[in-house]
Design a protein around this motif. Structure first.
Motif, PDB file in Angstrom:
ATOM      1  N   SER A 196       0.820  -1.220   0.000  1.00 60.59           N
ATOM      2  CA  SER A 196       0.000   0.000   0.000  1.00 60.59           C
ATOM      3  C   SER A 196       0.852   1.267   0.000  1.00 60.59           C
ATOM      4  CB  SER A 196      -0.923   0.014   1.219  1.00 60.59           C
ATOM      5  OG  SER A 196      -0.132   0.058   2.396  1.00 60.59           O
TER       6      SER A 196
ATOM      7  N   HIS B 253      -0.614   2.782  -5.608  1.00 59.09           N
ATOM      8  CA  HIS B 253      -1.712   3.717  -5.387  1.00 59.09           C
ATOM      9  C   HIS B 253      -2.763   3.516  -6.472  1.00 59.09           C
ATOM     10  CE1 HIS B 253       1.463   6.047  -3.138  1.00 59.09           C
ATOM     11  NE2 HIS B 253       2.209   5.527  -4.082  1.00 59.09           N
TER      12      HIS B 253
ATOM     13  N   THR C  65      -4.930   8.187  -7.600  1.00 59.28           N
ATOM     14  CA  THR C  65      -4.082   9.335  -7.237  1.00 59.28           C
ATOM     15  C   THR C  65      -3.046   8.895  -6.199  1.00 59.28           C
ATOM     16  OG1 THR C  65      -5.728   9.943  -5.571  1.00 59.28           O
ATOM     17  CG2 THR C  65      -5.767  11.200  -7.627  1.00 59.28           C
ATOM     18  N   TYR C  66      -2.002   9.704  -6.091  1.00 60.06           N
ATOM     19  CA  TYR C  66      -0.926   9.449  -5.122  1.00 60.06           C
ATOM     20  C   TYR C  66      -1.450   9.579  -3.693  1.00 60.06           C
ATOM     21  CZ  TYR C  66       3.735   9.795  -3.001  1.00 60.06           C
ATOM     22  OH  TYR C  66       4.859   9.590  -2.255  1.00 60.06           O
ATOM     23  N   LYS C  67      -1.041   8.662  -2.851  1.00 58.23           N
ATOM     24  CA  LYS C  67      -1.422   8.745  -1.433  1.00 58.23           C
ATOM     25  C   LYS C  67      -0.169   8.677  -0.568  1.00 58.23           C
ATOM     26  CE  LYS C  67      -6.105   8.083  -1.768  1.00 58.23           C
ATOM     27  NZ  LYS C  67      -6.138   7.999  -3.234  1.00 58.23           N
ATOM     28  N   THR C  68      -0.163   9.474   0.480  1.00 57.21           N
ATOM     29  CA  THR C  68       0.922   9.379   1.457  1.00 57.21           C
ATOM     30  C   THR C  68       0.742   8.075   2.248  1.00 57.21           C
ATOM     31  OG1 THR C  68       1.042  11.770   1.589  1.00 57.21           O
ATOM     32  CG2 THR C  68       1.981  10.544   3.423  1.00 57.21           C
TER      33      THR C  68
ATOM     34  N   ASP D   4       0.275   5.101   4.846  1.00 58.77           N
ATOM     35  CA  ASP D   4      -0.423   4.997   6.126  1.00 58.77           C
ATOM     36  C   ASP D   4       0.593   4.885   7.269  1.00 58.77           C
ATOM     37  OD1 ASP D   4      -3.090   4.220   7.579  1.00 58.77           O
ATOM     38  OD2 ASP D   4      -1.607   2.723   8.212  1.00 58.77           O
TER      39      ASP D   4
ATOM     40  N   SER E  50       7.040   4.987  -6.850  1.00 53.23           N
ATOM     41  CA  SER E  50       5.640   4.644  -6.582  1.00 53.23           C
ATOM     42  C   SER E  50       4.980   4.229  -7.886  1.00 53.23           C
ATOM     43  CB  SER E  50       4.889   5.840  -5.992  1.00 53.23           C
ATOM     44  OG  SER E  50       5.084   5.913  -4.593  1.00 53.23           O
TER      45      SER E  50
ATOM     46  N   ILE F 256       1.212   3.988  -9.773  1.00 52.94           N
ATOM     47  CA  ILE F 256      -0.183   4.417  -9.668  1.00 52.94           C
ATOM     48  C   ILE F 256      -0.995   3.755 -10.788  1.00 52.94           C
ATOM     49  CG2 ILE F 256      -1.755   6.395  -9.538  1.00 52.94           C
ATOM     50  CD1 ILE F 256       0.636   8.134  -8.782  1.00 52.94           C
TER      51      ILE F 256
ATOM     52  N   ARG G 141       8.674  10.154  -0.127  1.00 56.43           N
ATOM     53  CA  ARG G 141       8.581   9.211   1.002  1.00 56.43           C
ATOM     54  C   ARG G 141       9.839   9.260   1.871  1.00 56.43           C
ATOM     55  NH1 ARG G 141       8.545   4.457  -1.624  1.00 56.43           N
ATOM     56  NH2 ARG G 141       6.450   4.655  -2.413  1.00 56.43           N
TER      57      ARG G 141
ATOM     58  N   LYS H 228      -2.176  14.039  -8.541  1.00 58.55           N
ATOM     59  CA  LYS H 228      -1.886  14.658  -7.237  1.00 58.55           C
ATOM     60  C   LYS H 228      -0.496  14.278  -6.703  1.00 58.55           C
ATOM     61  CE  LYS H 228      -6.717  15.297  -6.153  1.00 58.55           C
ATOM     62  NZ  LYS H 228      -7.908  14.831  -5.459  1.00 58.55           N
TER      63      LYS H 228
END
Lengths: 251, 251
Positions: free
Chosen positions: A184, A188, A191-194, A196, B54, B56, B92, B155
């Protein structure tokens, strides 16, 4: 059915079992094997069929010794049965333009990206090919410690730079496969997610436990501590100037 | 014995048989399959265990349509069952530094190289994993035509940029594997060598014959003509400014 296809797939097993090999048996890697590995590298995708990379094999012991020193005293660079330097190469394309009187302008960042990516795709195919033949290896980013000296040693023309080296040989140790980030954190949707925080904290502790076990307590860092320290230090601030001196990444 | 090992090796066959797939069956790529492909990507080597990339996945049809347009009207970007964007990701690592109060300076060219290479190594593992499961695909460098728009759409925070996209799906055509450069042109021993002109001329003519046959005479370029034209035109001069705006490749 999908699940079975996945579980029985030896290629996937190979791709997921990579570990860096730094201790090698003395067994020579035969020329046929190297040729096969290079052919597999050539099979990789390449932007617009440009094939903007070169691979240089170094056997000369004096050169190897220098390469090992210049890569941050990594002794396996000198002792590995095979050492390849993967270069991003726009020189060959410059020659292609000259041949046909086509306009050519050196120095674009975009061309630098194309060639760097081409070298990396070819190298990853080489690594997988090597592993499929029972060899192991490790990428040597340390050759970017002294790219100017290494460029002179390997007689690299302008528009060619050494992206990384690769030690190859038959493994003489069997390190664990390091657990990668939670999926995770790198994968993604839409969209890009920071990442968790809880998942990252749990991963941090698993990596800390791994280092403690592996080093008998000498290294006790979590993942974020370990990589944070590395990225803060491994900036190689000479790279921009070096690349510009080779007519790369200027504009 | 070596020769037999090489000839019987299915991994090598796979690595040498890559071709870009741009027409796909409508069959959906199951979530399990995508997860497996991403896990295989994660298995690739990564500089100092930084994992600086990353991935996506984009399914939303409107987003896909925009991505297709922004990538130079490549319709398969909209229609492929799966579309992944591989990003170089230093964000990150910046977060990792913040967590531990470690000094962090954005913008180093070296960090940009590390993250770009990490994304490429992961992507090549993904492509091979996909092909081992009967899928095919194509890299989409065209997303660098409009990296700013794509960054907004996905994003992407500062220090993350889209290196390339990847269409995946079950192949609905079977193009030939393109003959790569003569091995002597990309593989050097001890020092860099400029390619042998005769060998290059012969390769040029083989590629010309391939294009003539494949396009029924519409495309008649040799390799040097074809790539010379491409590298002269595909400079994407906006990349340097775009990357700097994302705090990448500045110093």
């Amino acid at each position: 059915m999908t699940r079975e296809l996945i579980q029985e797939n030896d290629v996937l097993k190979l791709l997921k079992s990579h570990k860096s090999i730094r201790k090698f048996k003395e067994t020579i890697v035969e020329k046929d094997v190297i040729r096969t590995i290079v052919e597999a590298a050539q099979g990789a995708s390449t932007s617009s069929f440009l094939q903007a990379y070169s691979i240089i094999s170094i056997h000369d012991p004096e050169k190897r010794q220098l390469l090992a020193e210049w890569s941050g005293d990594q002794k396996y660079v000198a002792s590995a049965p095979e050492f390849l330097v993967f270069c991003a190469d726009l020189h060959r394309l410059n020659l292609a333009c000259s041949k046909h009187g086509l306009p050519y302008e050196a120095g674009y960042t975009e061309a630098f990206i194309i060639a760097t990516v081409d070298a990396a795709l070819a190298a990853q195919n080489a690594m997988i090919a090597a592993e499929s033949l029972g060899l192991g290896g490790v990428y040597i980013g340390g050759i970017r410690n002294n790219p100017d000296k290494i460029s002179d040693l390997l007689k690299l023309p302008d528009e060619v730079y050494p992206v990384f080296g690769m030690c190859l040989g038959y493994p003489d140790h069997n390190p664990d496969v390091k657990e990668r980030l939670p999926i995770s954190a790198v994968f993604h949707e839409e969209t890009y997610k920071t990442p968790d925080e809880k998942e990252m904290d749990a991963y941090d502790e698993r990596i800390r436990a791994y280092y403690i076990e592996r080093t008998k307590g000498k290294k006790r860092e979590s993942w974020t501590e370990s990589v944070g320290t590395k990225i803060a230090n491994e900036t190689r601030p000479h790279m921009k100037g070096y690349l510009e001196s080779k007519k790369l990444n200027q504009k």
